[in-house]
Structure formats: structure tokens, C-alpha cells
Design an enzyme around this catalytic site. Structure first.
Site, PDB file in Angstrom:
ATOM      1  N   ASP A 170      29.731   5.162 -48.344  1.00 11.83           N
ATOM      2  CA  ASP A 170      28.304   4.899 -48.157  1.00 11.83           C
ATOM      3  C   ASP A 170      27.624   5.079 -49.507  1.00 11.83           C
ATOM      4  O   ASP A 170      27.696   6.165 -50.098  1.00 11.83           O
ATOM      5  CB  ASP A 170      27.701   5.863 -47.120  1.00 11.83           C
ATOM      6  CG  ASP A 170      26.305   5.432 -46.700  1.00 11.83           C
ATOM      7  OD1 ASP A 170      26.056   5.307 -45.493  1.00 11.83           O
ATOM      8  OD2 ASP A 170      25.449   5.211 -47.594  1.00 11.83           O
ATOM      9  N   ARG A 229      24.767  -7.365 -39.795  1.00 12.17           N
ATOM     10  CA  ARG A 229      23.907  -8.548 -39.841  1.00 12.17           C
ATOM     11  C   ARG A 229      24.715  -9.692 -40.432  1.00 12.17           C
ATOM     12  O   ARG A 229      25.473  -9.505 -41.396  1.00 12.17           O
ATOM     13  CB  ARG A 229      22.673  -8.297 -40.729  1.00 12.17           C
ATOM     14  CG  ARG A 229      21.593  -7.465 -40.086  1.00 12.17           C
ATOM     15  CD  ARG A 229      20.947  -8.200 -38.887  1.00 12.17           C
ATOM     16  NE  ARG A 229      19.928  -7.412 -38.219  1.00 12.17           N
ATOM     17  CZ  ARG A 229      20.142  -6.613 -37.174  1.00 12.17           C
ATOM     18  NH1 ARG A 229      21.350  -6.482 -36.664  1.00 12.17           N
ATOM     19  NH2 ARG A 229      19.139  -5.947 -36.623  1.00 12.17           N
ATOM     20  N   ASP A 253      30.179 -10.190 -34.582  1.00  9.70           N
ATOM     21  CA  ASP A 253      29.179 -10.128 -33.506  1.00  9.70           C
ATOM     22  C   ASP A 253      27.864 -10.733 -33.975  1.00  9.70           C
ATOM     23  O   ASP A 253      26.953 -10.915 -33.178  1.00  9.70           O
ATOM     24  CB  ASP A 253      28.956  -8.672 -33.058  1.00  9.70           C
ATOM     25  CG  ASP A 253      27.926  -8.577 -31.940  1.00  9.70           C
ATOM     26  OD1 ASP A 253      28.134  -9.258 -30.902  1.00  9.70           O
ATOM     27  OD2 ASP A 253      26.905  -7.883 -32.103  1.00  9.70           O
ATOM     28  N   GLU A 258      21.885 -17.424 -36.259  1.00  7.27           N
ATOM     29  CA  GLU A 258      22.239 -17.232 -34.849  1.00  7.27           C
ATOM     30  C   GLU A 258      21.579 -18.280 -33.950  1.00  7.27           C
ATOM     31  O   GLU A 258      21.814 -18.304 -32.745  1.00  7.27           O
ATOM     32  CB  GLU A 258      21.921 -15.795 -34.427  1.00  7.27           C
ATOM     33  CG  GLU A 258      22.819 -14.829 -35.196  1.00  7.27           C
ATOM     34  CD  GLU A 258      22.649 -13.359 -34.870  1.00  7.27           C
ATOM     35  OE1 GLU A 258      21.752 -12.999 -34.094  1.00  7.27           O
ATOM     36  OE2 GLU A 258      23.433 -12.558 -35.420  1.00  7.27           O
ATOM     37  N   HIS A 285      25.938 -11.477 -30.747  1.00  6.51           N
ATOM     38  CA  HIS A 285      25.060 -10.356 -31.128  1.00  6.51           C
ATOM     39  C   HIS A 285      24.776  -9.457 -29.914  1.00  6.51           C
ATOM     40  O   HIS A 285      23.619  -9.173 -29.588  1.00  6.51           O
ATOM     41  CB  HIS A 285      23.762 -10.882 -31.753  1.00  6.51           C
ATOM     42  CG  HIS A 285      23.056  -9.842 -32.595  1.00  6.51           C
ATOM     43  ND1 HIS A 285      22.234 -10.159 -33.645  1.00  6.51           N
ATOM     44  CD2 HIS A 285      23.037  -8.485 -32.533  1.00  6.51           C
ATOM     45  CE1 HIS A 285      21.746  -9.055 -34.197  1.00  6.51           C
ATOM     46  NE2 HIS A 285      22.227  -8.022 -33.525  1.00  6.51           N
ATOM     47  N   ILE A 286      25.859  -9.019 -29.292  1.00  9.52           N
ATOM     48  CA  ILE A 286      25.710  -8.185 -28.092  1.00  9.52           C
ATOM     49  C   ILE A 286      26.302  -6.792 -28.285  1.00  9.52           C
ATOM     50  O   ILE A 286      26.377  -6.015 -27.332  1.00  9.52           O
ATOM     51  CB  ILE A 286      26.363  -8.845 -26.845  1.00  9.52           C
ATOM     52  CG1 ILE A 286      27.800  -9.283 -27.161  1.00  9.52           C
ATOM     53  CG2 ILE A 286      25.525  -9.997 -26.345  1.00  9.52           C
ATOM     54  CD1 ILE A 286      28.601  -9.732 -25.942  1.00  9.52           C
TER      55      ILE A 286
END
Ligand SMILES: O=C(O)[C@H](O)COP(=O)(O)O
Length: 307
Positions: A170, A229, A253, A258, A285-286
Site C-alpha cells: 500500500d 475500478r 468485476d 460499464e 460490478h456486483i
């Protein structure tokens, strides 16, 4: 009575609780940006997802606005700096859907490595194929997590029983290593990972972070998981990397665009390639969309707002 405009489908708990606390709830889960613009000047609170952007124009019209609550994590469509400069409090609820995203990422990975999609498609054609569907196990692999926030850590937690080595990087955080996650540099992930999962927000810095150069930094072809994203990945570079077998497979996803009914010709070509690639699975995107998450997100925003 203070009004709250809710612009997306939400758990009834949020509506009931706001009403109990004396708010008048304007519940418009299918509202358009322009319709919201027409109502916002009456409201003290605004509840949003990614359905409508909260830009300066909307904020300026919200003359009584005291708070904006995001049901979800990504804040890229809310001008938080501008809202804050006007004294409007912005809260999000990544704690609410992180478990859902973590589970989904693990699920997609298993589905990809064990050929769920392809073998099911074959079954529908009457083909009972075992050998070509011999899969890979997660156990013994090295999984690199990029971005160790709510979803990155949830993914690590869910994955921790699989027997993989879990590395995480990170850019903005240190000291998060624990009994199942080793905190490492990005270079270590490039060198060691078999599987990489993205858990970063979409910012100018992360836009197209996963491009040709990034992909070529890995020592061996990796499986890529993206539940963050779509625009964090340069889709065309991903397609090229799949063709060159620099990427072994992908679980997506999220997509750069989209609106799959409004793709440009070039976008459609890439999308079709991904859809039909045997080692790619796509969900709409679920990852964060569970019944439990919608309740938890409502609870989180209410708690943060002290309502
Ligand atoms: O950012 C999030 O929490 C998820 O991507 C879900 O966002 P959305 O449901 O508002 O699109």
C-alpha cells in the site's frame, strides 16, 4: 422538517431510521442528475451511490445541504473538497461492503482457476470435459494485494484459509502486516506474485495504473483480479497482454466503460475479446452488492453522521 434526498436503492432500514429521527425522506432510487438538481435546494441531506455525480453545480444548488452520505466506498464522483469547503460533511461506508467485495474476489478467483464458466458453457453444449478443465489451486500460490484498505484487507482475510502466501503493498500505509499478510514493496509483488488483486481507489494517480509497463514488470504471467475500478486498468493493454500471454487470466468485476450499450467500436472489440476469452470472467460490478452490505452501509453512514 429537514429533508433527505435518497438517490439510489437502499435498505429500508435507512429510510425507516431517518423517518424515526424526524427527517422527511425523499426516496427516489431511479432519479436522474437533473431531477436531483431540481430537488436538492430543499434538502439537508443527500444519499448517493455512483448513480449520479455530486459536482459543484449540484453542491452549489444545495443551499441547505449539511451532509452527503455515500452508500459505498469510491468517492470519485463526489467533489468532496468542494463540498467540505462549503461546510458540507461527506461520509462514505467502505466498512459496509468490504466483506462482500473480499468474498466476491475470492469467489471469482476460484471460479477462474477451476474453470467454472468454461466447463458450465461446455455442459450446456452437452460436453462432459474433465481433462481440459483440470484447474489450479490457490494453495501454494503467491497472491499480491495492491492497496490494503477495507477491501484489500477483507480479501486477505477471506483468502487466509487457502494456504497461499499473501503479500500486500500500500503506497500510503505501513505497519499493517499480520499473521497472514506480509507487507512488501511493489517490486516484491512484481517478482513473486502468481495472482494480483487490485484494491485502490480511482484517482489521477491510479488511472491506468495497470498498463503495458506495469504488466511487463511481473516476472511471470499473473492472474489479475479487479474489483476496484475499471479505469485502474488500461483495458486495451490488458487485452494485448492476454494475447501475448503476459497475463494468465483475469477476474473483472469492473470495466472502464460499464455502459455496455454505449461502447465505442474499439471498446466493444476489447469487451468482446474479454467476454469470450476462456481465462477471463466478468461480473457486472456486483462485488459489493449483497443484501447484507446494503444494511451495513446504511448503518455505517448513520453512525458516522451521528443520526
Ligand atoms: O465503491 C463502491 O462501494 C462499489 O464500487 C459500489 O459502488 P456503487 O454501487 O455506488 O456503484
Amino acid at each position: 422538517m429537514s429533508k433527505v434526498l435518497i438517490t439510489a436503492k437502499t435498505h429500508p432500514y435507512l429510510i425507516d431510521h431517518l423517518k424515526e429521527k424526524g427527517y422527511q425522506v425523499l426516496y427516489h432510487p431511479a432519479i436522474s442528475y437533473e431531477e436531483a438538481y431540481q430537488l436538492i435546494h430543499e434538502c439537508a441531506g443527500l444519499v448517493v451511490t455512483t448513480r449520479i455525480p455530486v459536482d459543484r453545480r449540484l453542491i452549489d444548488r444545495g443551499i441547505h445541504l449539511q451532509w452527503i452520505a455515500r452508500l459505498g466506498s469510491g468517492m470519485e464522483l463526489i467533489d468532496v473538497a468542494y463540498a467540505t469547503s462549503k461546510g458540507i460533511r461527506c461520509v462514505s461506508s467502505p466498512e459496509g461492503n468490504a466483506d462482500a467485495v473480499g468474498e466476491h474476489a475470492v469467489g471469482m478467483l476460484v471460479a477462474l482457476l477451476r474453470h467454472f464458466r468454461v466447463s458450465y458453457d461446455q455442459l450446456k453444449e452437452g460436453i462432459w470435459e474433465r481433462e481440459k478443465n483440470r484447474g489450479y489451486e490457490i494453495g501454494g500460490k503467491v497472491v499480491g494485494i495492491i492497496g490494503y484498505g477495507h477491501t484489500g484487507s477483507a480479501f486477505a482475510r477471506k483468502l487466509s484459509g487457502f494456504g497461499a502466501t499473501i503479500l500486500a503493498y500500500d503506497k500510503y500505509k505501513t505497519g499493517f502486516g499480520n499473521e497472514y499478510v506480509q507487507e512488501v514493496s511493489l517490486e516484491t509483488i512484481f517478482r513473486q506474485a502468481d495472482i494480483v488483486s487490485l484494491h485502490v481507489p480511482l484517482t489521477e494517480e491510479t488511472h491506468h495504473m495497470v498498463n503495458r509497463r506495469f504488466i511487463h514488470s511481473f516476472t511471470t504471467p499473473v492472474y489479475l483480479i479487479n474489483t476496484s475500478r475499471g479505469a485502474v486498468v488500461d483495458t486495451h493493454d490488458l487485452v494485448e497482454a492476454l494475447k501475448e500471454e503476459r497475463i494468465a487470466g483475469a477476474c473483472l468485476d469492473v470495466l472502464e466503460n460499464e455502459r455496455i450499450d454505449q461502447l465505442t467500436d474499439a471498446e466493444r472489440e476489447d469487451f468482446q475479446y474479454l467476454l469470450h476469452h476462456p481465462r477471463v470472467i466478468i461480473t457486472p460490478h456486483i462485488a459489493g452488492y449483497t443484501h447484507e452490505a446494503s444494511l451495513k452501509m446504511a448503518q455505517v453512514v448513520l453512525h458516522k453522521l451521528g443520526i
